[in-house]
Design a protein around this motif. Structure first.
Motif, mmCIF file in Angstrom:
data_model
loop_
_atom_site.group_PDB
_atom_site.id
_atom_site.type_symbol
_atom_site.label_atom_id
_atom_site.label_comp_id
_atom_site.label_asym_id
_atom_site.label_seq_id
_atom_site.Cartn_x
_atom_site.Cartn_y
_atom_site.Cartn_z
ATOM 1 N N ALA A 165 0.926 37.648 -20.755
ATOM 2 C CA ALA A 165 1.704 37.633 -19.511
ATOM 3 C C ALA A 165 0.787 37.321 -18.333
ATOM 4 C CB ALA A 165 2.418 38.972 -19.303
ATOM 5 N N GLY A 166 -0.427 37.874 -18.371
ATOM 6 C CA GLY A 166 -1.386 37.603 -17.292
ATOM 7 C C GLY A 166 -1.800 36.134 -17.290
ATOM 8 N N ALA A 167 -2.031 35.614 -18.488
ATOM 9 C CA ALA A 167 -2.410 34.203 -18.593
ATOM 10 C C ALA A 167 -1.261 33.326 -18.136
ATOM 11 C CB ALA A 167 -2.798 33.869 -20.032
ATOM 12 N N GLN A 168 -0.064 33.697 -18.505
ATOM 13 C CA GLN A 168 1.106 32.927 -18.079
ATOM 14 C C GLN A 168 1.265 33.022 -16.565
ATOM 15 O OE1 GLN A 168 4.770 34.286 -19.801
ATOM 16 N NE2 GLN A 168 5.721 32.284 -19.642
ATOM 17 N N ALA A 169 1.057 34.211 -16.000
ATOM 18 C CA ALA A 169 1.167 34.377 -14.550
ATOM 19 C C ALA A 169 0.078 33.547 -13.863
ATOM 20 C CB ALA A 169 1.069 35.853 -14.169
ATOM 21 N N THR A 170 -1.104 33.512 -14.473
ATOM 22 C CA THR A 170 -2.186 32.711 -13.899
ATOM 23 C C THR A 170 -1.818 31.231 -13.953
ATOM 24 O OG1 THR A 170 -3.800 34.348 -14.653
ATOM 25 C CG2 THR A 170 -4.647 32.185 -14.081
ATOM 26 N N ASP A 171 -1.256 30.789 -15.057
ATOM 27 C CA ASP A 171 -0.838 29.382 -15.173
ATOM 28 C C ASP A 171 0.228 29.055 -14.131
ATOM 29 O OD1 ASP A 171 -2.582 29.023 -17.272
ATOM 30 O OD2 ASP A 171 -1.065 29.192 -18.860
ATOM 31 N N ILE A 172 1.172 29.998 -13.972
ATOM 32 C CA ILE A 172 2.239 29.774 -12.986
ATOM 33 C C ILE A 172 1.628 29.725 -11.586
ATOM 34 C CG2 ILE A 172 4.292 30.814 -11.932
ATOM 35 C CD1 ILE A 172 5.060 31.821 -14.724
ATOM 36 N N ALA A 173 0.702 30.645 -11.333
ATOM 37 C CA ALA A 173 0.083 30.679 -10.008
ATOM 38 C C ALA A 173 -0.737 29.402 -9.769
ATOM 39 C CB ALA A 173 -0.793 31.915 -9.856
ATOM 40 N N GLU A 174 -1.454 28.941 -10.766
ATOM 41 C CA GLU A 174 -2.239 27.714 -10.611
ATOM 42 C C GLU A 174 -1.309 26.517 -10.391
ATOM 43 O OE1 GLU A 174 -4.742 27.366 -14.084
ATOM 44 O OE2 GLU A 174 -6.161 28.835 -13.316
ATOM 45 N N ALA A 175 -0.207 26.504 -11.131
ATOM 46 C CA ALA A 175 0.748 25.397 -10.959
ATOM 47 C C ALA A 175 1.349 25.454 -9.563
ATOM 48 C CB ALA A 175 1.844 25.465 -12.028
ATOM 49 N N ALA A 176 1.680 26.646 -9.090
ATOM 50 C CA ALA A 176 2.259 26.779 -7.749
ATOM 51 C C ALA A 176 1.218 26.380 -6.712
ATOM 52 C CB ALA A 176 2.750 28.204 -7.516
ATOM 53 N N THR A 177 -0.034 26.770 -6.941
ATOM 54 C CA THR A 177 -1.092 26.415 -6.002
ATOM 55 C C THR A 177 -1.287 24.901 -5.997
ATOM 56 O OG1 THR A 177 -2.213 28.528 -6.459
ATOM 57 C CG2 THR A 177 -3.507 26.824 -5.400
ATOM 58 N N ALA A 178 -1.276 24.312 -7.153
ATOM 59 C CA ALA A 178 -1.448 22.873 -7.233
ATOM 60 C C ALA A 178 -0.284 22.164 -6.552
ATOM 61 C CB ALA A 178 -1.561 22.430 -8.693
ATOM 62 N N ARG A 179 0.927 22.664 -6.678
ATOM 63 C CA ARG A 179 2.055 22.061 -6.027
ATOM 64 C C ARG A 179 1.945 22.244 -4.507
ATOM 65 N NH1 ARG A 179 7.028 24.446 -9.091
ATOM 66 N NH2 ARG A 179 5.457 25.788 -9.661
ATOM 67 N N ALA A 180 1.498 23.455 -4.151
ATOM 68 C CA ALA A 180 1.375 23.683 -2.724
ATOM 69 C C ALA A 180 0.291 22.772 -2.151
ATOM 70 C CB ALA A 180 1.040 25.166 -2.451
ATOM 71 N N LYS A 181 -0.757 22.514 -2.844
ATOM 72 C CA LYS A 181 -1.808 21.635 -2.376
ATOM 73 C C LYS A 181 -1.263 20.201 -2.297
ATOM 74 C CE LYS A 181 -6.059 23.727 -3.970
ATOM 75 N NZ LYS A 181 -7.160 23.586 -4.832
ATOM 76 N N SER A 182 -0.580 19.833 -3.300
ATOM 77 C CA SER A 182 -0.059 18.466 -3.245
ATOM 78 C C SER A 182 1.008 18.315 -2.183
ATOM 79 C CB SER A 182 0.445 17.972 -4.574
ATOM 80 O OG SER A 182 1.275 18.525 -5.358
#
Length: 187
Positions: free
Chosen positions: A166-183
């Protein structure tokens, strides 16, 4: 409760009663013999006195004094004979009683020893049985504790894996959200 039977001890009590009755019978027999000795002695003394009185009517005073001196001379021998017979009766009665009591206690002693040995063996057997039961219970409890520990560790491992996933999944979601926010921010 005691693990052995009281039967040997009741047979010992019966044997003691039989010994008491036997000793009492032997004592009564000795008293009877002494009574017969005393009755015979009294009869002899009375017969001798009567013969002296009967002879006294026909005899002269010198004859009576002679008979009395003869009787007085025989008195120590008669008293010694009476004493020997008296002691013989007492000694034989005592020997019979002591022999009977000794043999009774020898029989009873072996009965008591056998009863105590049997009781000791039964107590030892009961203790061994209880020891085996305690050992089985301890082994069962140790096995159950080991099983519980394994279940708890497995559950903890599953929970840790799920938490990590769940932590890894949350990290993946957070990284994806961060990447989207950056883009989105770059646009």
């Amino acid at each position: 409760m005691f693990p052995y039977s009281a039967q040997p001890f009741s047979s010992i009590a019966k044997a003691n009663l039989a010994a008491f009755l036997s000793v009492s019978g032997r004592f009564a027999s000795g008293v009877q013999q002494l009574t017969e000795l005393n009755i015979q002695t009294v009869k002899t003394v009375i017969d001798e006195s009567n013969s002296l009185l009967r002879a006294g009517e026909e005899a002269s005073p010198g004859d009576v004094l002679g008979w009395q001196s003869i009787m007085l001379a025989q008195l120590p021998q008669k008293a010694a004979s009476y004493g020997r017979h008296f002691l013989s009766i007492i000694t034989s009665t005592e020997a019979d009683i002591v022999s009977d009591v000794r043999s009774q206690y020898e029989r009873t002693g072996s009965d008591v020893k056998n009863a105590l040995d049997s009781a000791a063996q039964e107590v030892q057997s009961a203790a061994e049985t209880q020891g085996a039961i305690i050992s089985d219970v301890t082994d069962t409890m140790a096995g159950a504790a080991e099983e519980n520990t394994n279940v708890i560790l497995d559950a903890s491992g599953d929970l840790a894996r799920k938490t990590f996933d769940a932590g890894a999944q949350a990290t993946d979601i957070a990284e994806a959200a961060t990447a989207r926010a950056k883009s989105a921010a770059k646009r």
